[in-house]
Design a protein around this motif. Structure first.
Motif, PDB file in Angstrom:
ATOM      1  N   GLU A  96       0.830  -1.206   0.000  1.00  0.00           N
ATOM      2  CA  GLU A  96       0.000   0.000   0.000  1.00  0.00           C
ATOM      3  C   GLU A  96       0.865   1.257   0.000  1.00  0.00           C
ATOM      4  OE1 GLU A  96      -3.712   1.930   2.586  1.00  0.00           O
ATOM      5  OE2 GLU A  96      -2.651   0.155   3.305  1.00  0.00           O
ATOM      6  N   ARG A  99       2.830   1.774  -3.387  1.00  0.00           N
ATOM      7  CA  ARG A  99       1.896   2.181  -4.437  1.00  0.00           C
ATOM      8  C   ARG A  99       1.448   3.627  -4.229  1.00  0.00           C
ATOM      9  NH1 ARG A  99       0.829  -1.306  -8.118  1.00  0.00           N
ATOM     10  NH2 ARG A  99       1.105  -3.541  -7.743  1.00  0.00           N
ATOM     11  N   ALA A 100       1.303   4.030  -2.978  1.00  0.00           N
ATOM     12  CA  ALA A 100       0.938   5.420  -2.698  1.00  0.00           C
ATOM     13  C   ALA A 100       2.040   6.367  -3.168  1.00  0.00           C
ATOM     14  CB  ALA A 100       0.683   5.608  -1.199  1.00  0.00           C
ATOM     15  N   SER A 102       4.243   5.736  -5.551  1.00  0.00           N
ATOM     16  CA  SER A 102       4.261   5.679  -7.007  1.00  0.00           C
ATOM     17  C   SER A 102       3.171   6.556  -7.607  1.00  0.00           C
ATOM     18  CB  SER A 102       4.097   4.232  -7.470  1.00  0.00           C
ATOM     19  OG  SER A 102       4.112   4.136  -8.882  1.00  0.00           O
ATOM     20  N   LYS A 103       2.000   6.539  -7.010  1.00  0.00           N
ATOM     21  CA  LYS A 103       0.886   7.350  -7.512  1.00  0.00           C
ATOM     22  C   LYS A 103       1.186   8.839  -7.404  1.00  0.00           C
ATOM     23  CE  LYS A 103      -2.790   3.984  -6.703  1.00  0.00           C
ATOM     24  NZ  LYS A 103      -3.987   3.635  -5.887  1.00  0.00           N
ATOM     25  N   GLN A 104       2.060   9.197  -6.481  1.00  0.00           N
ATOM     26  CA  GLN A 104       2.456  10.591  -6.323  1.00  0.00           C
ATOM     27  C   GLN A 104       3.580  10.979  -7.284  1.00  0.00           C
ATOM     28  OE1 GLN A 104       1.024  12.911  -4.468  1.00  0.00           O
ATOM     29  NE2 GLN A 104      -0.485  11.522  -3.582  1.00  0.00           N
ATOM     30  N   GLY A 105       4.006  10.027  -8.118  1.00  0.00           N
ATOM     31  CA  GLY A 105       5.015  10.327  -9.124  1.00  0.00           C
ATOM     32  C   GLY A 105       6.446  10.078  -8.696  1.00  0.00           C
ATOM     33  N   ARG A 107       9.834   8.020  -8.204  1.00  0.00           N
ATOM     34  CA  ARG A 107      10.502   6.854  -8.769  1.00  0.00           C
ATOM     35  C   ARG A 107      10.914   5.938  -7.620  1.00  0.00           C
ATOM     36  NH1 ARG A 107      15.343   8.896 -12.226  1.00  0.00           N
ATOM     37  NH2 ARG A 107      15.405   6.695 -12.847  1.00  0.00           N
ATOM     38  N   LEU A 131       6.400  -1.900  -9.933  1.00  0.00           N
ATOM     39  CA  LEU A 131       6.724  -0.557  -9.450  1.00  0.00           C
ATOM     40  C   LEU A 131       8.212  -0.247  -9.446  1.00  0.00           C
ATOM     41  CD1 LEU A 131       4.290  -0.337  -6.394  1.00  0.00           C
ATOM     42  CD2 LEU A 131       3.906   0.399  -8.751  1.00  0.00           C
TER      43      LEU A 131
END
Length: 221
Positions: A96, A99-100, A102-105, A107, A131
């Motif tokens: 979780e 992924r959070a 990654s969703k914020q951009g 790397r 990811l």
């Protein structure tokens, strides 16, 4: 002041940080060492957490010749590979959290002492293999953790400077490697907080805390 989401990338250790796999590695080291005439204590195994297997073999079998040590190293890796598929478990909340990020951009990169194929297997089992396009293995490096070389190599692969990246580690060897590479380092694990990790920027016992920090956008330094 820079909050967590202002970093351009995050580097994660693997074993103990994203997945639970150390029991398999310790079992492999113990059984193979016994087979080759050396017994190792639990405390000694714990002291090598976060370090590459070669360092373990070189220390335990320092009186053996290079060919014998190479054979022992190979057998430990083979035994661990046999055990890992049924032993690896994701650290709660790790999927979780990454992924959070990654969703914020951000790397995401792996810097692990494990062999490359073990990194791939662990990420697949944890459900986060999509990811991490950058995966650096310190296995076989002349200078593994706690030397900063593994994290410096990961920074070079990312093409970023240390002040642009945050690191996550669970072991003393790994945390020292990251800090000495100039990285803001978050120590994470159920064994924390501990005075032993006071050199890190922050200590948390689990990903629940980090997820709540994301919501609050706290400052880590």
């Amino acid at each position: 002041m820079k909050d967590l989401l202002n970093y351009r990338a995050a580097i994660f250790d693997l074993d103990g940080t994203l997945v639970i796999s150390e029991p398999a590695w310790q079992a492999a080291k113990s059984s193979v060492s016994t087979r080759f005439g050396r017994s190792v204590t639990s405390a000694f195994l714990d002291s090598h957490e976060g370090r590459n297997v070669g360092a373990f073999v070189n220390e335990v079998f320092k009186k053996y010749d290079d060919d014998k040590r190479a054979k022992i190293l190979s057998e430990i890796k083979s035994e661990a590979w046999r055990l890992l598929p049924s032993e690896i478990k994701p650290v709660p909340g790790a999927q979780e959290f990454v992924r959070a990020l990654s969703k914020q951009g951000m790397r995401l990169a792996i810097c692990s002492s494990s062999p490359a194929r073990n990194i791939d297997l662990s990420l697949q089992i944890a459900g986060i293999e999509d990811l991490f396009d950058i995966r650096v293995s310190a296995d076989g490096m002349k200078q593994g953790k706690p030397h900063p070389a593994p994290f410096l190599g990961t920074l070079e692969t990312l093409g970023l400077t240390a002040d642009q990246v945050i690191a996550f580690e669970d072991s003393l060897a790994g945390a020292r490697s990251a800090v000495d590479a100039g990285l803001t380092t978050i120590a994470i694990g159920p064994h924390l907080p501990s005075e032993q990790f006071d050199f890190c920027a922050h200590q948390v016992s689990g990903y629940e805390t980090l997820l709540s920090f994301l919501d609050q956008a706290p400052s880590f330094r």
